[in-house]
Scaffold this motif. Structure first.
Motif, PDB file in Angstrom:
ATOM      1  N   GLY A  24       0.950  -1.315   0.029  1.00 19.30           N
ATOM      2  CA  GLY A  24      -0.037   0.046  -0.143  1.00 19.30           C
ATOM      3  C   GLY A  24       0.989   1.244  -0.023  1.00 19.30           C
ATOM      4  N   GLY A  25       1.709   1.177  -0.851  1.00 16.03           N
ATOM      5  CA  GLY A  25       2.895   2.371  -0.725  1.00 16.03           C
ATOM      6  C   GLY A  25       2.291   3.519  -1.781  1.00 16.03           C
ATOM      7  N   VAL A  26       3.213   4.729  -1.675  1.00 13.26           N
ATOM      8  CA  VAL A  26       2.707   5.882  -2.952  1.00 13.26           C
ATOM      9  C   VAL A  26       2.429   5.154  -4.279  1.00 13.26           C
ATOM     10  N   SER A  27       3.383   4.487  -4.850  1.00 14.56           N
ATOM     11  CA  SER A  27       3.106   4.011  -6.132  1.00 14.56           C
ATOM     12  C   SER A  27       2.059   3.466  -6.362  1.00 14.56           C
ATOM     13  N   SER A  28       1.686   2.381  -5.552  1.00 13.94           N
ATOM     14  CA  SER A  28       0.323   1.708  -5.583  1.00 13.94           C
ATOM     15  C   SER A  28      -0.845   2.415  -5.434  1.00 13.94           C
ATOM     16  N   ASP A  50       8.457   5.090   8.127  1.00 10.00           N
ATOM     17  CA  ASP A  50       7.396   6.117   8.034  1.00 10.00           C
ATOM     18  C   ASP A  50       5.971   5.734   7.228  1.00 10.00           C
ATOM     19  N   ASN A  51       5.765   4.637   7.730  1.00  9.12           N
ATOM     20  CA  ASN A  51       4.592   4.004   7.384  1.00  9.12           C
ATOM     21  C   ASN A  51       4.679   3.838   5.667  1.00  9.12           C
ATOM     22  N   ALA A  52       5.679   3.902   5.117  1.00  8.49           N
ATOM     23  CA  ALA A  52       5.704   3.653   3.737  1.00  8.49           C
ATOM     24  C   ALA A  52       5.007   2.371   2.997  1.00  8.49           C
ATOM     25  N   GLY A  53       4.592   1.475   3.683  1.00  7.32           N
ATOM     26  CA  GLY A  53       3.780   0.325   3.098  1.00  7.32           C
ATOM     27  C   GLY A  53       2.423   0.692   3.065  1.00  7.32           C
TER      28      GLY A  53
END
Length: 119
Positions: A24-28, A50-53
């Motif tokens: 669930g990262g930014v690219s997704s 930093d909650n990237a996922g």
């Protein structure tokens, strides 16, 4: 709609409930915005620094897309069927909360709830 990667979700999927195997990262999140489903479930990928996922959950909040992530310990990353059948929600945005999702709920239970509400 089951897609192992969010990149496989067709653009203009308004009204769809999308279950993917992607983190669930930014690219997704960007691909999810293009797809435009009403609800989407990702894998939390261990959340990360930093909650990237799970960054996509916040990204999707503004446009009103319900987003949740299942625990990486409950479903295989990259496998939508595993997400649907074994995934346990670990994180969600406020839109998903308003649509009946809760932490600890199974992905399948939330999808069934959404589909009953639509039908």
């Amino acid at each position: 709609m089951l897609v192992d990667s969010i990149t496989e979700a067709p653009a203009g999927s308004k009204g769809a409930v999308i279950v993917c195997g992607s983190h669930g990262g930014v690219s997704s999140g960007r691909y999810a915005l293009l797809a435009g489903g009403d609800a989407i479930v990702f894998n939390d990928a261990g959340v990360g620094k930093d909650n990237a996922g799970i960054a996509a959950l916040a990204m999707l909040q503004g446009p009103g897309i319900a987003a949740a992530a299942v625990a990486h310990t409950s479903a295989c990353i990259g496998n939508a069927r595993s997400t649907l059948e074994g995934g346990q929600i670990s994180h969600l945005n406020d839109v998903a909360l308003a649509m009946g999702a809760t932490v600890g709920m199974t992905c399948l239970a939330w999808v069934n709830l959404l589909l009953r509400c639509e039908g």
